[in-house]
Design a protein around this motif. Structure first.
Motif, PDB file in Angstrom:
ATOM      1  N   ALA A 178     -56.223  -5.882  41.058  1.00  0.00           N
ATOM      2  CA  ALA A 178     -55.862  -5.121  42.316  1.00  0.00           C
ATOM      3  C   ALA A 178     -54.614  -4.558  42.245  1.00  0.00           C
ATOM      4  O   ALA A 178     -54.808  -3.328  42.915  1.00  0.00           O
ATOM      5  N   LEU A 179     -53.538  -4.673  41.401  1.00  0.00           N
ATOM      6  CA  LEU A 179     -52.399  -4.071  41.192  1.00  0.00           C
ATOM      7  C   LEU A 179     -52.844  -2.565  40.812  1.00  0.00           C
ATOM      8  O   LEU A 179     -52.090  -1.504  41.109  1.00  0.00           O
ATOM      9  N   GLN A 180     -53.771  -2.435  39.510  1.00  0.00           N
ATOM     10  CA  GLN A 180     -54.073  -1.142  39.245  1.00  0.00           C
ATOM     11  C   GLN A 180     -54.773  -0.358  40.154  1.00  0.00           C
ATOM     12  O   GLN A 180     -54.423   0.906  40.284  1.00  0.00           O
ATOM     13  N   LYS A 181     -55.395  -0.951  41.168  1.00  0.00           N
ATOM     14  CA  LYS A 181     -56.003  -0.175  42.288  1.00  0.00           C
ATOM     15  C   LYS A 181     -54.872   0.170  43.133  1.00  0.00           C
ATOM     16  O   LYS A 181     -55.142   1.464  43.571  1.00  0.00           O
ATOM     17  N   HIS A 182     -54.043  -0.570  43.384  1.00  0.00           N
ATOM     18  CA  HIS A 182     -53.066  -0.317  44.526  1.00  0.00           C
ATOM     19  C   HIS A 182     -52.364   0.803  44.032  1.00  0.00           C
ATOM     20  O   HIS A 182     -51.549   1.857  44.604  1.00  0.00           O
ATOM     21  N   PHE A 183     -51.747   0.679  42.809  1.00  0.00           N
ATOM     22  CA  PHE A 183     -51.020   1.715  42.186  1.00  0.00           C
ATOM     23  C   PHE A 183     -51.703   3.224  42.199  1.00  0.00           C
ATOM     24  O   PHE A 183     -51.103   4.127  42.135  1.00  0.00           O
ATOM     25  N   SER A 184     -52.855   3.046  41.519  1.00  0.00           N
ATOM     26  CA  SER A 184     -53.853   4.284  41.489  1.00  0.00           C
ATOM     27  C   SER A 184     -53.735   5.001  43.033  1.00  0.00           C
ATOM     28  O   SER A 184     -53.727   5.915  43.100  1.00  0.00           O
ATOM     29  N   MET A 185     -53.647   4.051  43.963  1.00  0.00           N
ATOM     30  CA  MET A 185     -54.160   4.639  45.364  1.00  0.00           C
ATOM     31  C   MET A 185     -52.582   5.265  45.699  1.00  0.00           C
ATOM     32  O   MET A 185     -52.715   6.445  46.276  1.00  0.00           O
ATOM     33  N   LEU A 186     -51.612   4.742  45.060  1.00  0.00           N
ATOM     34  CA  LEU A 186     -50.191   5.348  45.482  1.00  0.00           C
ATOM     35  C   LEU A 186     -49.918   6.706  44.702  1.00  0.00           C
ATOM     36  O   LEU A 186     -49.486   7.737  45.244  1.00  0.00           O
ATOM     37  N   VAL A 187     -50.662   6.763  43.405  1.00  0.00           N
ATOM     38  CA  VAL A 187     -50.461   8.098  42.866  1.00  0.00           C
ATOM     39  C   VAL A 187     -51.343   9.087  43.454  1.00  0.00           C
ATOM     40  O   VAL A 187     -51.063  10.355  43.590  1.00  0.00           O
ATOM     41  N   GLY A 188     -52.692   8.607  43.968  1.00  0.00           N
ATOM     42  CA  GLY A 188     -53.350   9.563  44.705  1.00  0.00           C
ATOM     43  C   GLY A 188     -52.863   9.882  45.956  1.00  0.00           C
ATOM     44  O   GLY A 188     -52.874  11.415  46.346  1.00  0.00           O
ATOM     45  N   GLN A 189     -52.127   9.133  46.760  1.00  0.00           N
ATOM     46  CA  GLN A 189     -51.538   9.681  48.124  1.00  0.00           C
ATOM     47  C   GLN A 189     -50.532  10.672  47.675  1.00  0.00           C
ATOM     48  O   GLN A 189     -50.170  11.378  48.570  1.00  0.00           O
ATOM     49  N   SER A 190     -49.597  10.496  46.700  1.00  0.00           N
ATOM     50  CA  SER A 190     -48.620  11.336  46.550  1.00  0.00           C
ATOM     51  C   SER A 190     -48.931  12.702  45.737  1.00  0.00           C
ATOM     52  O   SER A 190     -48.630  13.719  45.924  1.00  0.00           O
ATOM     53  N   ASN A 191     -50.269  12.697  45.314  1.00  0.00           N
ATOM     54  CA  ASN A 191     -50.937  13.941  44.571  1.00  0.00           C
ATOM     55  C   ASN A 191     -52.310  14.155  45.334  1.00  0.00           C
ATOM     56  O   ASN A 191     -53.325  14.083  44.380  1.00  0.00           O
ATOM     57  N   PRO A 192     -52.484  14.570  46.511  1.00  0.00           N
ATOM     58  CA  PRO A 192     -53.792  14.779  47.227  1.00  0.00           C
ATOM     59  C   PRO A 192     -54.731  15.767  46.474  1.00  0.00           C
ATOM     60  O   PRO A 192     -55.806  15.696  46.137  1.00  0.00           O
ATOM     61  N   GLY A 193     -53.941  16.967  46.014  1.00  0.00           N
ATOM     62  CA  GLY A 193     -54.449  18.141  45.454  1.00  0.00           C
ATOM     63  C   GLY A 193     -54.933  17.822  44.138  1.00  0.00           C
ATOM     64  O   GLY A 193     -55.674  18.487  43.433  1.00  0.00           O
TER      65      GLY A 193
END
Length: 135
Positions: free
Chosen positions: A117-132
């Motif tokens: 769950a944390l891997q997914k959450h942290f990956s989502m945070l990385v994706g939100q900061s770098n949408p392109g």
């Protein structure tokens, strides 16, 4: 021979310390926790795990943990959960944007489920900061 053993032991402890979580990477006082909990820009809830995050001016991701007795009664279980959270954060830390992140655990959860769950959450945070994406 003992001096060689001491040198090897010191170099190993230096390596482990470099993999640790320094004070600069942690939320340390209640005002920092309160600010993130009340003004969270990002909220993710998955089962008994809740993650709240807010941008910071520190220039790096910082982690705060809330693992109450009410959710996990035994201290050894709470400590294990905290260890898993810190390890997942430490491995994702370099990729994460400058955010204050508070992870709350409200009930029993297996360490494997928590790690996934944390891997997914942290990956989502990385994706939100770098949408392109990285270019």
């Amino acid at each position: 021979m003992r001096a060689e053993q001491r040198v090897v032991k010191d170099s190993l402890s230096d390596q482990l310390m470099s993999l640790g979580l320094p004070k600069q990477a942690r939320l340390l006082n209640s005002t920092e926790f309160t600010q993130v909990l009340r003004r969270a820009e990002i909220k993710v809830v998955k089962g008994p795990v809740q993650l709240k995050a807010q941008r910071n001016a520190a220039g790096r991701a910082r982690l705060g943990l809330i693992v109450p007795k009410r959710g996990i009664a035994k201290a050894c279980d709470r400590n294990l959960v905290k260890r898993v959270i810190r390890e997942q954060f430490r491995t994702a830390q370099k990729r994460l944007p400058a955010l204050d992140i508070v992870v709350q655990v409200f009930g029993k959860v297996s360490t494997q489920q928590l790690a996934v769950a944390l891997q997914k959450h942290f990956s989502m945070l990385v994706g939100q900061s770098n949408p392109g994406g990285d270019k």
